[in-house]
Design an enzyme around this catalytic site. Sequence first.
Site, PDB file in Angstrom:
ATOM      1  CG  ASP A   1      -2.240  -0.982   1.007  1.00  0.00           C
ATOM      2  OD1 ASP A   1      -1.977  -1.766   0.147  1.00  0.00           O
ATOM      3  OD2 ASP A   1      -3.095  -1.118   1.852  1.00  0.00           O
TER       4      ASP A   1
ATOM      5  NE  ARG B   1      -1.478   3.974  13.353  1.00  0.00           N
ATOM      6  CZ  ARG B   1      -0.874   2.658  13.145  1.00  0.00           C
ATOM      7  NH1 ARG B   1       0.416   2.390  13.375  1.00  0.00           N
ATOM      8  NH2 ARG B   1      -1.416   1.749  12.427  1.00  0.00           N
TER       9      ARG B   1
ATOM     10  CB  SER C   1      -6.140  -5.220   7.699  1.00  0.00           C
ATOM     11  OG  SER C   1      -7.034  -4.634   8.545  1.00  0.00           O
TER      12      SER C   1
ATOM     13  CG  ASP D   1      -4.428   4.086  12.655  1.00  0.00           C
ATOM     14  OD1 ASP D   1      -4.609   4.245  13.670  1.00  0.00           O
ATOM     15  OD2 ASP D   1      -3.996   2.956  12.232  1.00  0.00           O
TER      16      ASP D   1
END
Length: 401
Positions: free
Chosen positions: A17, A97, A180, A126
């Site tokens: 990705d 994050r 995922s 996110d």
Amino acid sequence: MGGQVKTVVLAYSGGLDTSVILRWLKDAYGCEIVTFTADIGQGEEVEPARHKAEMMGVKRIFIEDLREQFVRDYVFPMFRANTLYEGAYLLGTSIARPLIAKRQIEIAREVGADAVAHGATGKGNDQVRFELTYYALAPDIRVIAPWREWDLNSRATLLDYARQHQIPVPSDKEGEPPYSMDANLLHISYEGRALEDPWIEPDEAMFRRSVAPEAAPNTPCSIEIGFEAGDAVALDGVPMTPAVLLERLNEIAGANGVGRMDLVENRFVGMKSRGVYETPGGTVLLAAHRAIESITLDREAAHLKDDLMPRYAALIYNGFWFSPERLALQKLIDETQARVTGTVRVKLYKGNVTITGRKSPFSLYDQSIATFEADSVYDQRDAEGFIKLNALRLRVAARLS
């Protein structure tokens, strides 16, 4: 697309990705791409990301080991609050994050970039966590979120784009992946696709950091965790750095079937999401921290922390790590931890975490007072007046009913 961009710092994993995003940024913006790859304990080599970035023409590549900083400055402060989102989630993805985004902004300043980019989708949390951190630290930064801009709106079109531009497509990406996955030193999360039906049980083969409880050893495992000022500092008497200690706890707890969680949570963007998590070391750490607090924290300080914890957890989950309110709460939480020092003994057995002992030089537990035997401090007759005073409002209300 909103004006000229000269240089963008991309949060780059080296996976399919973000490799597609790297090429798309060049096509869409014609700008220089600087990549940043963080090792936060995801359990796989990060150096291959350098080779992939070089193959795609990137000149400035940042690859950094942030494992100790991640645990010391993010995970441990969060655990001082005994943080759980919606009573269950240990916030493994959420807490990573702000660190990644903070370092991105620092790199952007170092290289003179005028934009940053991430690979989070437009339906998840996110994107919020990354961008709230960007704006909190660099209010005028340009943010590029490809999943909200491009027309690669399906897995098939993404793969077609990769093949068209000679971006290697791993064989396991050709078919629709079953879920995922996101990993760091605190946890592994599994979401989406095969897990989207909350009635379907996860496939046992999916798990990577723990054995199933029923497959765990038949003999209990006992460990001792040492704390100083609210943070774990030693395991079985051996001093360890934050990252090393958490990694070792992951190994021990995972081998005993500890740390799996299957839950449906409320995303900040409005939808419900089913997630399956492995947080073996964190599960033990939470139980042990609460145990050492049970003998070192004043009752009202402990209850105040419990009252504030859900608000604190929501701030982290929603991406407000660098908000004034989170920083203020952290100061209060840290103030309570000055004497949260001592040792906790924990027994691990087939997915269960049991506290079997706790001791501290600052213990508020006084056996001479707590005993059911006679003592010279607590006069049991005083309880009568205490009860009557607390019952006064209840008796007044009852007379009117």
